[in-house]
Design a protein around this motif. Structure first.
Motif, mmCIF file in Angstrom:
data_model
loop_
_atom_site.group_PDB
_atom_site.id
_atom_site.type_symbol
_atom_site.label_atom_id
_atom_site.label_comp_id
_atom_site.label_asym_id
_atom_site.label_seq_id
_atom_site.Cartn_x
_atom_site.Cartn_y
_atom_site.Cartn_z
ATOM 1 N N SER A 137 -16.994 -38.926 44.839
ATOM 2 C CA SER A 137 -17.144 -40.017 43.879
ATOM 3 C C SER A 137 -17.654 -41.257 44.589
ATOM 4 O O SER A 137 -17.053 -41.702 45.566
ATOM 5 N N PRO A 138 -18.754 -41.853 44.103
ATOM 6 C CA PRO A 138 -19.192 -43.126 44.695
ATOM 7 C C PRO A 138 -18.171 -44.207 44.351
ATOM 8 O O PRO A 138 -17.688 -44.274 43.234
ATOM 9 N N VAL A 139 -17.812 -45.029 45.355
ATOM 10 C CA VAL A 139 -16.812 -46.068 45.115
ATOM 11 C C VAL A 139 -17.332 -47.475 45.374
ATOM 12 O O VAL A 139 -16.825 -48.429 44.792
ATOM 13 N N ALA A 140 -18.325 -47.617 46.257
ATOM 14 C CA ALA A 140 -18.781 -48.973 46.584
ATOM 15 C C ALA A 140 -20.140 -48.915 47.266
ATOM 16 O O ALA A 140 -20.631 -47.847 47.640
ATOM 17 N N PHE A 141 -20.724 -50.091 47.421
ATOM 18 C CA PHE A 141 -21.956 -50.261 48.190
ATOM 19 C C PHE A 141 -21.744 -51.426 49.140
ATOM 20 O O PHE A 141 -21.190 -52.450 48.754
ATOM 21 N N LEU A 142 -22.163 -51.263 50.390
ATOM 22 C CA LEU A 142 -22.218 -52.383 51.324
ATOM 23 C C LEU A 142 -23.627 -52.942 51.248
ATOM 24 O O LEU A 142 -24.591 -52.181 51.309
ATOM 25 N N THR A 143 -23.745 -54.249 51.109
ATOM 26 C CA THR A 143 -25.067 -54.863 51.104
ATOM 27 C C THR A 143 -25.160 -55.824 52.273
ATOM 28 O O THR A 143 -24.218 -56.555 52.562
ATOM 29 N N ILE A 144 -26.296 -55.779 52.939
ATOM 30 C CA ILE A 144 -26.558 -56.683 54.057
ATOM 31 C C ILE A 144 -27.831 -57.435 53.710
ATOM 32 O O ILE A 144 -28.903 -56.836 53.604
#
Length: 146
Positions: A80-87
């Motif tokens: 299950s996708p739970v989050a995205f890190l963005t830089i």
């Protein structure tokens, strides 16, 4: 039949090996994606898996010297996708997909914002202290020597 060569072990080993092939670190932390504006997006997933196996030895009246075995094994995997890190521009943010399910989730989700606010507060105090020291230095330099 000795315990170290029991067929149930072979079934469990095969099941675990197949799970290892399906789930690796690239499944949890996905490959980075670069947006046209240069923002890097890294998907993060939650993986749950389980397996079960069982079996039984059967005696055979026709051939009492040989044991027969019947068994089975199975596994299930949920990704299950739970989050995205963005830089972006040196700033790292976590964008959570699912709403927070518990207080612990909320606290963990607040940590990056709290760290940012503490850093801003520390940097603000340091800047103010540096300005006061510079002003004090300026005052001592402009006053005539006795």
């Amino acid at each position: 039949m000795s315990d170290s060569n029991h067929p149930i072990e072979g079934m469990m080993d095969t099941t675990l090996q197949n799970i290892r092939q399906m789930v690796d670190i690239n499944t949890i932390i996905g490959d980075p994606i670069t947006a046209p504006d240069g923002t890097i997006i890294i998907p993060i997933s939650k993986i749950s898996y389980g397996f079960a196996s069982g079996g039984s030895d059967f005696a055979c009246k026709a051939n009492p010297d040989k044991d027969f075995f019947g068994g089975g094994a199975g596994a299930g995997v949920s990704i299950s996708p739970v989050a995205f890190l963005t830089i972006s521009n040196g700033n790292v943010k976590m964008l959570q997909i699912d709403p927070y399910n518990s207080s612990t989730d909320r606290i963990v989700g607040m940590v990056p914002d709290i760290v940012d606010k503490v850093n801003e507060m520390i940097n603000g105090k340091k800047k103010k202290k540096d300005e006061q020291a510079a002003a004090k230095q300026e005052n001592t330099e402009t006053q005539p020597q006795k």
